[in-house]
Design a protein around this motif. Structure first.
Motif, PDB file in Angstrom:
ATOM      1  N   LYS A  49       9.439   5.295  19.416  1.00  0.00           N
ATOM      2  CA  LYS A  49      10.109   5.728  20.657  1.00  0.00           C
ATOM      3  C   LYS A  49       9.299   5.298  21.874  1.00  0.00           C
ATOM      4  O   LYS A  49       9.853   4.821  22.874  1.00  0.00           O
ATOM      5  N   PHE A  50       7.978   5.471  21.807  1.00  0.00           N
ATOM      6  CA  PHE A  50       7.084   5.053  22.893  1.00  0.00           C
ATOM      7  C   PHE A  50       7.229   3.559  23.174  1.00  0.00           C
ATOM      8  O   PHE A  50       7.154   3.111  24.319  1.00  0.00           O
ATOM      9  N   LEU A  51       7.454   2.793  22.098  1.00  0.00           N
ATOM     10  CA  LEU A  51       7.578   1.332  22.226  1.00  0.00           C
ATOM     11  C   LEU A  51       9.017   0.896  22.532  1.00  0.00           C
ATOM     12  O   LEU A  51       9.312  -0.294  22.584  1.00  0.00           O
ATOM     13  N   GLY A  52       9.906   1.882  22.707  1.00  0.00           N
ATOM     14  CA  GLY A  52      11.294   1.546  23.045  1.00  0.00           C
ATOM     15  C   GLY A  52      12.113   1.079  21.863  1.00  0.00           C
ATOM     16  O   GLY A  52      13.117   0.383  22.032  1.00  0.00           O
ATOM     17  N   LYS A  53      11.711   1.454  20.659  1.00  0.00           N
ATOM     18  CA  LYS A  53      12.427   1.048  19.448  1.00  0.00           C
ATOM     19  C   LYS A  53      13.078   2.268  18.797  1.00  0.00           C
ATOM     20  O   LYS A  53      12.429   3.297  18.624  1.00  0.00           O
ATOM     21  N   ASP A  54      14.338   2.117  18.439  1.00  0.00           N
ATOM     22  CA  ASP A  54      15.061   3.199  17.768  1.00  0.00           C
ATOM     23  C   ASP A  54      15.230   2.787  16.302  1.00  0.00           C
ATOM     24  O   ASP A  54      16.104   1.985  15.969  1.00  0.00           O
ATOM     25  N   LEU A  55      14.399   3.313  15.426  1.00  0.00           N
ATOM     26  CA  LEU A  55      14.409   2.890  14.023  1.00  0.00           C
ATOM     27  C   LEU A  55      15.442   3.662  13.214  1.00  0.00           C
ATOM     28  O   LEU A  55      15.582   4.878  13.366  1.00  0.00           O
ATOM     29  N   THR A  56      16.132   2.935  12.337  1.00  0.00           N
ATOM     30  CA  THR A  56      17.004   3.614  11.390  1.00  0.00           C
ATOM     31  C   THR A  56      16.120   4.331  10.360  1.00  0.00           C
ATOM     32  O   THR A  56      14.933   4.024  10.218  1.00  0.00           O
ATOM     33  N   GLU A  57      16.708   5.254   9.630  1.00  0.00           N
ATOM     34  CA  GLU A  57      15.962   5.974   8.588  1.00  0.00           C
ATOM     35  C   GLU A  57      15.430   5.003   7.535  1.00  0.00           C
ATOM     36  O   GLU A  57      14.317   5.164   7.020  1.00  0.00           O
ATOM     37  N   GLU A  58      16.218   3.969   7.257  1.00  0.00           N
ATOM     38  CA  GLU A  58      15.826   2.978   6.246  1.00  0.00           C
ATOM     39  C   GLU A  58      14.573   2.207   6.696  1.00  0.00           C
ATOM     40  O   GLU A  58      13.621   2.034   5.936  1.00  0.00           O
TER      41      GLU A  58
END
Length: 310
Positions: free
Chosen positions: A224-233
Motif C-alpha cells: 500500500k505504501f508503494l501504491g500497489k494493490d495486491l490480489t490475495e493470490e
C-alpha cells in the motif's frame, strides 16, 4: 562474455590481496564506516536520486535482504522468475559499497546504470543519506530490529564477512556494540534518528518482529505504501517466496554467489536463524542487566516499542 569475477586466477589473486590487506574502518562524522566507503564519499554524497526510487534503509542485520526480496516481488506483481534475474546484491545496489579490489562497480555506479524504477539500499544513519533523496521526496522503507537480536546477528555476520574487521570475542563485541564502536555506528543513534525523521518524509517505519509475527499483513502494508494493490493470490506468492526457509535455499538471496574469501559461510551462514529471541542463547545474565540499563538510558522517552521475544 565471461564474467571476470569468476576467473579462477583472478579469484586467487583477490583472495591473496584480501588476506594481506585486512579491511579498515574510519570514523566519519562520529560513525565508523569502511575506509573504502570514506574514499568515495563525494561520489556517494552527490548521488542523484530519482523521484520513483525506492530506498530500503536499515541498521545492519535488521532484515535488509528480506525486505529487498519483499519489495522486489511486490513491484514485479509476484513474478518469481523475474525476481530471480540476478543475485540480490546485483539487483539492489548498496549505495555506500566500494568493492575494490573486486572487479565490481561501486554502489553509486551500479545504481546510476539501472533503469527506473530503482530499488536501492543503505545502512547509513539518517544524517548521512545523500541529500537528493530528501529533495526528490523518495519513498523509504526503514526496517528496525530489536537491539539484542541485532547484536547477536551482527556478531556472527562480522565473523563471516571478510569485508569487515574481525569482531573479536563475544565479550569484546558486546561492549563495542553498546558503545557504538561497530561498523555503521550506534544502533541506538541509528533507530532513533530514523524514528524522528519518519513523519517529516515519505518513510515507512517497519519492525522486523512484526514481519515475523504477521508477514502477510505487513506485506500488504508495504504494498500500500508503494501504491500497489495486491490480489490475495499475489500476496500469497510474495509471502511464500520470502519465508526464511525458501530464501535460505534461494541462491539469488542467500549470498552463495559470493566467493568464500568475501563471505565465508563455513564460519556462519549469511542467513543464520531469522528468529526473534535468539539473544537468550548468547547473553549472559550479567550482560543482560548491563544491556538493559544502557538501553533504558538511551531509549527512554523516544517512544519506540521493541519486542525482544514473541
Amino acid at each position: 562474455m565471461e564474467n571476470p569475477a569468476m576467473d579462477p586466477e583472478l579469484l586467487q589473486k583477490l583472495a591473496q590481496h584480501m588476506e594481506h590487506h585486512p579491511p579498515k574502518m574510519e570514523e566519519f562524522q562520529g560513525v565508523l564506516l569502511p575506509e573504502s566507503t570514506c574514499q568515495i564519499w563525494d561520489q556517494i554524497h552527490n548521488f542523484q536520486a530519482r523521484e520513483d526510487d525506492i530506498l530500503i534503509a536499515t541498521y545492519p542485520k535488521a532484515g535488509t535482504t528480506w525486505m529487498q526480496e519483499i519489495v522486489d516481488l511486490i513491484m514485479l506483481d509476484g513474478d518469481v522468475e523475474r525476481s530471480m534475474r540476478a543475485p540480490c546484491f546485483i539487483k539492489v545496489p548498496f549505495l555506500e559499497l566500494n568493492p575494490k579490489p573486486m572487479p565490481m562497480q561501486s554502489g553509486v555506479e551500479a545504481a546510476d546504470a539501472l533503469e527506473s524504477p530503482r530499488l536501492l539500499k543503505t545502512h547509513f544513519p539518517v544524517d548521512l543519506v545523500p541529500p537528493s533523496f530528501w529533495e526528490k521526496n523518495v519513498k523509504i522503507i526503514y526496517v528496525a530490529r530489536n537491539a539484542k537480536d541485532c547484536l547477536v546477528s551482527y556478531y556472527f555476520f562480522q565473523k563471516m564477512n571478510k569485508g569487515l574487521p574481525d569482531p573479536g570475542t563475544w565479550d569484546e563485541y558486546f561492549s563495542a556494540f553498546l558503545a557504538g564502536k561497530v561498523p555503521w555506528g550506534s544502533w541506538f543513534d541509528h533507530v532513533t534518528g530514523w524514528w524522528k525523521a519518519k513523519d517529516k518524509h515519505q518513510i515507512l517505519f517497519a519492525f522486523y518482529e512484526d514481519l515475523i509475527e504477521n508477514p502477510k499483513s505487513e506485506i500488504r502494508k508495504i504494498a500500500k505504501f508503494l501504491g500497489k494493490d495486491l490480489t490475495e493470490e499475489i500476496l500469497d506468492i510474495v509471502h511464500h517466496h520470502t519465508t526464511f526457509d525458501i530464501m535460505k535455499d534461494n541462491p539469488m538471496a542467500n549470498f552463495s554467489a559470493l566467493p568464500s574469501f568475501v563471505f565465508d559461510q563455513s564460519v556462519s551462514n549469511f542467513m543464520r536463524k531469522g528468529k526473534v529471541g535468539d539473544w537468550k542463547n548468547h547473553f549472559l545474565v550479567a550482560q543482560n542487566i548491563v544491556f538493559d540499563e544502557e538501553y533504558k538510558k538511551k531509549m527512554e522517552g523516544i517512544g519506540i516499542n521493541f519486542r525482544t521475544e514473541l
